[in-house]
Design an enzyme around this catalytic site. Structure first.
Site, PDB file in Angstrom:
ATOM      1  N   ASP A 168       0.856  -1.191   0.000  1.00 24.47           N
ATOM      2  CA  ASP A 168       0.000   0.000   0.000  1.00 24.47           C
ATOM      3  C   ASP A 168       0.890   1.238   0.000  1.00 24.47           C
ATOM      4  O   ASP A 168       1.906   1.286   0.696  1.00 24.47           O
ATOM      5  CB  ASP A 168      -0.898  -0.044   1.251  1.00 24.47           C
ATOM      6  N   ILE A 169       0.523   2.239  -0.799  1.00 24.76           N
ATOM      7  CA  ILE A 169       1.279   3.493  -0.836  1.00 24.76           C
ATOM      8  C   ILE A 169       0.964   4.292   0.434  1.00 24.76           C
ATOM      9  O   ILE A 169      -0.208   4.536   0.754  1.00 24.76           O
ATOM     10  CB  ILE A 169       0.924   4.316  -2.077  1.00 24.76           C
ATOM     11  N   GLU A 208      -5.047   2.293  -3.877  1.00 25.52           N
ATOM     12  CA  GLU A 208      -3.585   2.344  -3.881  1.00 25.52           C
ATOM     13  C   GLU A 208      -2.980   1.061  -3.313  1.00 25.52           C
ATOM     14  O   GLU A 208      -1.811   1.030  -2.953  1.00 25.52           O
ATOM     15  CB  GLU A 208      -3.100   3.552  -3.062  1.00 25.52           C
TER      16      GLU A 208
END
Length: 535
Positions: free
Chosen positions: A400-401, A443
């Site tokens: 995950d960003i 994301e």
């Protein structure tokens, strides 16, 4: 002869045109239905996963809150015996209230119901009796409690979370508890509060009686909706996804998840019409792009029909004149008829093949994320199921960003999309040919690593993390990622549990500072969640 020639040509053109149009309509309709089915399945799965993620987060929140209260109850049990220690009680109440945004207020109560300390002190309730619904339930039960939502004397909709205080010999001394105002800001409202979008998608939460306690529209809070089909499933403690018409008569694609700790249910839903809107656009695009090829096909068919008509004219002429002259040799030459028939077949085959290519294209689109060109969740599920059935060991990395919302808010959604494509490219560079890169949603991404154990997968995750943090992203700034890693079949043979574990490890990475990888095995530390949370 001329009449027959024209009639035959028109007949061939009519048959060919009907065949091409039928093929086009059939292919378009098939593509439309496949796209509709795929979009519905993907939306239902996305909403189910999102609801489950919120439910899991809420479950962990309540368990951690009770653990915090338990520790506090042990620390203050010695201060409950005398008034000279009351400042200590106030200090503890203020600490619990102010160290996090968990509670809107905190009270410490004696066994007889007298409030000994409170925070904030502006409540002016010290020395009074705790007579609220949740407070009386906690005092009578003498056990850890998360109350049902109820209306306080001030009109607030609240829940009361408490833990009993005992002496070492087991004597009940009272309780320590905190209130959460469901319509005001706190950690729980940040978890369950605003999750709606302008396209009509939103999240709401119901309690164990089917009463709405969180909703994007404040006026819907406290509505009793047990007749809603999704709510009925939650009241049965079920989790899943369903297409449903809600109480407002809107066709919705809903994912729902049950929260065992409090008996609540989380529902994430999106209007079906909004989910299916891209299908119409795709069909229009396909038809528009097909028209030039259709016109080209018709021109070719017209030429072929002319070629077919000319040999048939000769055949008719030789047949007519055969009564007068021996035309055997001439008739043998007309056997080129079969060649012309094959040409017509090839033309139709060409048209059919073209439209099947279009169906294959839309099938490919249904399995591929349109932005990053990575595989989507559907393909990921098929591959993991296939590997599991074949007994192939593998590891998954859910990543995950970090602070991606900040990227969108600062640089705009266009740059945010470029950042997602940038991360997808980084994933391709660190993966092997037999590995699968997938966009999991938003994301969040998944790396499916063929025949790698947890330690090896951890190295891949770290390689990707370091590569990302050392490379300037398209937004002109450095981004970081957090990862959770789990392995099959070492961790579990249940694929759903495997993904839940990796998601929990990702949550741990996020919860302990971000920009890190957390693995399930090897020399890497397990996240501090309970076995019940993993199950």
């Amino acid at each position: 002869m001329t009449s027959m020639k024209l009639s035959l040509k028109h007949l061939i053109l009519s048959v060919a045109l009907i065949s091409v149009i039928f093929t086009l309509c059939n292919s378009t309709l098939s593509g439309y239905r496949i796209s509709q089915k795929t979009l519905i399945e993907n939306t239902l799965e996305t909403n189910r996963v999102y609801a489950q993620k919120l439910a899991s987060t809420t479950e962990v929140f309540f368990k951690m809150t009770l653990q915090t209260l338990e520790l506090s109850s042990k620390n203050i049990s010695l201060y409950m015996r005398s008034d000279e220690f009351k400042p200590k009680l106030f200090q503890e109440a203020d600490r619990l209230k102010n160290q996090t945004n968990t509670f809107n207020s905190v009270v410490i109560v004696a066994a007889n119901g007298e409030i000994l300390a409170a925070s904030p002190q502006t409540l002016d309730i010290v020395g009074k009796s705790l007579d609220s619904t949740g407070g009386q339930q906690a005092l009578n039960g003498k056990r850890p409690l998360i109350s049902k939502p109820y209306l306080s004397i001030t009109g607030r909709l609240i829940i009361f979370i408490s833990y009993p205080i005992f002496e070492e010999d087991g004597k009940y001394l009272g309780l320590i508890g905190g209130t959460l105002y469901l319509k005001e800001e706190n950690i729980l409202s940040e978890i369950l509060g605003e999750h709606f979008y302008k396209d009509g998608s939103y999240v709401y939460v119901v309690d164990e009686d089917g009463r709405i306690i969180y909703h994007q529209m404040q006026e819907r809070i406290n509505d009793h909706v047990p007749q809603n089909p999704v709510v009925q499933k939650l009241l049965k403690k079920e989790s899943g996804s369903i297409r449903v018409t809600n109480t407002q008569n809107v066709d919705m694609l809903a994912g729902y998840a049950y929260i065992p700790a409090v008996g609540w249910g989380v529902v994430s839903q999106r209007p079906t019409a909004v989910s299916l809107a891209p299908t119409t656009d795709m069909m229009k695009e396909m038809i528009m792009k097909s028209l030039p090829y259709l016109l080209l096909s018709l021109i070719l068919i017209s030429l072929i029909s002319k070629v077919i008509a000319q040999p048939l004219q000769k055949l008719a002429f030789f047949t007519e004149s055969s009564t007068q002259n021996n035309q055997d040799e001439s008739l043998k030459k007309v056997r080129a008829w079969y060649y012309e028939a094959i040409q017509l077949k090839k033309a139709l085959t060409y048209s059919l093949g073209f439209f099947h290519d279009k169906v294959d294209y839309f099938t490919y689109q249904s399995k591929t994320d349109p932005l990053t060109k990575l595989t989507n969740r559907r393909t990921l599920d098929e591959e993991t199921q296939k590997w599991a059935e074949n007994g192939t060991p593998f590891s998954i990395i859910i990543l995950d960003i970090d602070h991606f919302k900040r990227v969108n808010d600062t640089f705009g959604h266009t740059k945010g999309d470029e950042v997602l494509k940038f991360l997808a490219e980084q994933m391709r560079e660190v993966s092997r040919e037999e590995d699968i890169c997938c966009r999991y949603g938003g994301e969040e991404f998944v790396l499916l690593l063929h025949d790698l154990n947890s330690d090896e997968a951890f190295q891949v995750a770290e390689k990707l993390r370091k590569k990302v943090e050392s490379t300037v992203s398209p937004c002109g700034d450095i981004i970081t990622i957090s990862s959770g890693i789990a392995s099959y079949p070492v961790c579990t043979t249940n694929l759903s549990v495997l993904f839940e574990m990796a998601d929990l490890f990702l949550y741990e990475a996020k919860n302990t500072g971000r920009n890190k990888s957390v693995a399930s095995l090897g020399n890497h530390q397990l996240p501090s969640v309970s076995a019940d949370a993993i199950r």
